[in-house]
Design a protein around this motif. Structure first.
Motif, PDB file in Angstrom:
ATOM      1  N   GLY A  33      -3.434 -18.150  11.562  1.00 44.60           N
ATOM      2  CA  GLY A  33      -4.416 -17.082  11.348  1.00 44.60           C
ATOM      3  C   GLY A  33      -5.168 -16.739  12.619  1.00 44.60           C
ATOM      4  N   LEU A  34      -5.483 -17.748  13.424  1.00 50.13           N
ATOM      5  CA  LEU A  34      -6.166 -17.485  14.695  1.00 50.13           C
ATOM      6  C   LEU A  34      -5.287 -16.694  15.654  1.00 50.13           C
ATOM      7  N   VAL A  35      -3.984 -16.977  15.688  1.00 56.55           N
ATOM      8  CA  VAL A  35      -3.084 -16.186  16.525  1.00 56.55           C
ATOM      9  C   VAL A  35      -3.122 -14.737  16.072  1.00 56.55           C
ATOM     10  N   TRP A  36      -3.028 -14.529  14.783  1.00 59.42           N
ATOM     11  CA  TRP A  36      -3.054 -13.188  14.205  1.00 59.42           C
ATOM     12  C   TRP A  36      -4.350 -12.474  14.594  1.00 59.42           C
ATOM     13  N   ILE A  37      -5.474 -13.118  14.417  1.00 60.12           N
ATOM     14  CA  ILE A  37      -6.775 -12.503  14.717  1.00 60.12           C
ATOM     15  C   ILE A  37      -6.941 -12.219  16.201  1.00 60.12           C
ATOM     16  N   LEU A  38      -6.590 -13.193  17.042  1.00 57.34           N
ATOM     17  CA  LEU A  38      -6.777 -13.023  18.486  1.00 57.34           C
ATOM     18  C   LEU A  38      -5.880 -11.931  19.050  1.00 57.34           C
ATOM     19  N   VAL A  39      -4.641 -11.874  18.604  1.00 57.97           N
ATOM     20  CA  VAL A  39      -3.744 -10.831  19.095  1.00 57.97           C
ATOM     21  C   VAL A  39      -4.184  -9.466  18.584  1.00 57.97           C
ATOM     22  N   ALA A  40      -4.655  -9.412  17.354  1.00 53.74           N
ATOM     23  CA  ALA A  40      -5.098  -8.135  16.787  1.00 53.74           C
ATOM     24  C   ALA A  40      -6.348  -7.607  17.477  1.00 53.74           C
ATOM     25  N   SER A  41      -7.120  -8.472  18.107  1.00 51.71           N
ATOM     26  CA  SER A  41      -8.362  -8.019  18.732  1.00 51.71           C
ATOM     27  C   SER A  41      -8.192  -7.592  20.187  1.00 51.71           C
ATOM     28  N   THR A  42      -6.981  -7.680  20.724  1.00 55.71           N
ATOM     29  CA  THR A  42      -6.766  -7.259  22.109  1.00 55.71           C
ATOM     30  C   THR A  42      -6.169  -5.867  22.164  1.00 55.71           C
ATOM     31  N   ARG A  43      -6.213  -5.301  23.346  1.00 56.25           N
ATOM     32  CA  ARG A  43      -5.637  -3.974  23.580  1.00 56.25           C
ATOM     33  C   ARG A  43      -4.141  -4.133  23.809  1.00 56.25           C
ATOM     34  N   VAL A  44      -3.346  -3.303  23.172  1.00 54.08           N
ATOM     35  CA  VAL A  44      -1.895  -3.387  23.289  1.00 54.08           C
ATOM     36  C   VAL A  44      -1.387  -2.200  24.093  1.00 54.08           C
ATOM     37  N   ASP A  45      -0.666  -2.504  25.171  1.00 48.69           N
ATOM     38  CA  ASP A  45      -0.036  -1.458  25.976  1.00 48.69           C
ATOM     39  C   ASP A  45       1.343  -1.152  25.399  1.00 48.69           C
ATOM     40  N   ALA A  46       1.882  -0.009  25.781  1.00 48.91           N
ATOM     41  CA  ALA A  46       3.147   0.447  25.203  1.00 48.91           C
ATOM     42  C   ALA A  46       4.315  -0.529  25.377  1.00 48.91           C
ATOM     43  N   PRO A  47       4.594  -1.064  26.574  1.00 46.86           N
ATOM     44  CA  PRO A  47       5.762  -1.942  26.709  1.00 46.86           C
ATOM     45  C   PRO A  47       5.476  -3.408  26.357  1.00 46.86           C
ATOM     46  N   PRO A  49       5.109  -6.868  24.175  1.00 49.67           N
ATOM     47  CA  PRO A  49       5.806  -7.490  23.041  1.00 49.67           C
ATOM     48  C   PRO A  49       4.867  -8.066  21.970  1.00 49.67           C
ATOM     49  N   LEU A  50       3.609  -7.633  21.964  1.00 46.35           N
ATOM     50  CA  LEU A  50       2.678  -8.205  20.999  1.00 46.35           C
ATOM     51  C   LEU A  50       2.986  -7.803  19.555  1.00 46.35           C
ATOM     52  N   GLY A  51       3.778  -6.765  19.377  1.00 43.44           N
ATOM     53  CA  GLY A  51       4.209  -6.399  18.025  1.00 43.44           C
ATOM     54  C   GLY A  51       5.025  -7.521  17.396  1.00 43.44           C
ATOM     55  N   TRP A  52       5.901  -8.154  18.190  1.00 45.82           N
ATOM     56  CA  TRP A  52       6.678  -9.291  17.699  1.00 45.82           C
ATOM     57  C   TRP A  52       5.761 -10.463  17.376  1.00 45.82           C
ATOM     58  N   VAL A  53       4.785 -10.695  18.222  1.00 43.21           N
ATOM     59  CA  VAL A  53       3.836 -11.788  17.987  1.00 43.21           C
ATOM     60  C   VAL A  53       3.065 -11.542  16.693  1.00 43.21           C
ATOM     61  N   MET A  54       2.645 -10.319  16.470  1.00 39.38           N
ATOM     62  CA  MET A  54       1.938  -9.987  15.227  1.00 39.38           C
ATOM     63  C   MET A  54       2.846 -10.175  14.017  1.00 39.38           C
ATOM     64  N   PHE A  55       4.099  -9.714  14.124  1.00 37.15           N
ATOM     65  CA  PHE A  55       5.032  -9.887  13.016  1.00 37.15           C
ATOM     66  C   PHE A  55       5.201 -11.367  12.683  1.00 37.15           C
ATOM     67  N   LEU A 103       4.181 -14.092  24.335  1.00 35.86           N
ATOM     68  CA  LEU A 103       2.735 -13.973  24.510  1.00 35.86           C
ATOM     69  C   LEU A 103       2.286 -14.576  25.837  1.00 35.86           C
ATOM     70  N   ALA A 104       2.888 -15.691  26.230  1.00 32.04           N
ATOM     71  CA  ALA A 104       2.541 -16.303  27.513  1.00 32.04           C
ATOM     72  C   ALA A 104       2.931 -15.398  28.676  1.00 32.04           C
ATOM     73  N   ILE A 105       4.098 -14.777  28.598  1.00 31.53           N
ATOM     74  CA  ILE A 105       4.530 -13.855  29.661  1.00 31.53           C
ATOM     75  C   ILE A 105       3.579 -12.662  29.736  1.00 31.53           C
ATOM     76  N   THR A 106       3.192 -12.137  28.590  1.00 29.57           N
ATOM     77  CA  THR A 106       2.244 -11.025  28.556  1.00 29.57           C
ATOM     78  C   THR A 106       0.900 -11.429  29.158  1.00 29.57           C
ATOM     79  N   THR A 107       0.471 -12.648  28.881  1.00 27.75           N
ATOM     80  CA  THR A 107      -0.809 -13.130  29.399  1.00 27.75           C
ATOM     81  C   THR A 107      -0.759 -13.307  30.909  1.00 27.75           C
TER      82      THR A 107
END
Length: 162
Positions: A33-47, A49-55, A103-107
């Motif tokens: 749940g924390l992963v879901w909340i933390l990823v949902a609270s950040t800004r997502v750029d077009a390219p 992969p946070l959509g996969w992380v959210m899924f 997520l680590a690569i994105t970070t």
């Protein structure tokens, strides 16, 4: 004879709060749940992969919730449940590990962007906030992966005993 053996292997009701590997349900809820909340609270750029992380985080959160209630209600007494338990948690490991790496690569990319923005004299408040949220999400994601891994190993051992 087979039904009594499976009844001893798969806990039901309140016993899931005191038996291994089922005790890991609650930490899996928390960290997933924390992963879901933390990823949902950040800004997502077009390219990104946070959509996969959210899924993955939503899929595993909902799946673990359903799995938890199946165990709580005692509907897991068939001889196939130990194998299904191991299979579900193995799929969760594969999903969470792939999401954690993405997520680590994105970070890391966000950290480089933050350094470039700081060197260029641009305001970095929003970048820094998102970067910190991403770091927290990476940590929680790897912790969720570890919990699902431990749950899978213990479920496989239970499956072998049944």
């Amino acid at each position: 004879m087979a039904s009594s053996a499976s009844g001893d292997v798969m806990p039901t009701g309140g016993r899931i709060f005191t038996s291994f590997p089922d005790i890991f349900f609650l930490p899996e809820f928390v960290f997933g749940g924390l992963v879901w909340i933390l990823v949902a609270s950040t800004r997502v750029d077009a390219p990104n992969p946070l959509g996969w992380v959210m899924f993955v985080s939503i899929f595993c959160f909902v799946g673990t919730t359903l799995w938890f209630f199946i165990f709580l209600c005692g509907a897991n007494q068939s001889s196939v449940w130990p194998a299904l338990d191991t299979g579900y948690h193995f799929v969760a490991i594969v999903f969470y590990l792939s999401a954690s790496v993405a997520l680590a690569i994105t970070t890391v990319s966000a950290g480089l962007t933050l350094q470039i923005a700081g060197a260029a004299g641009l305001p970095t408040d929003l970048f820094l906030k998102n970067y910190r949220l991403d770091i927290a999400a990476v940590v929680m994601s790897y912790l969720a992966t570890l919990l699902y891994f431990i749950h899978t190993i213990l479920s496989a051992l239970r499956w072998k005993r049944s």
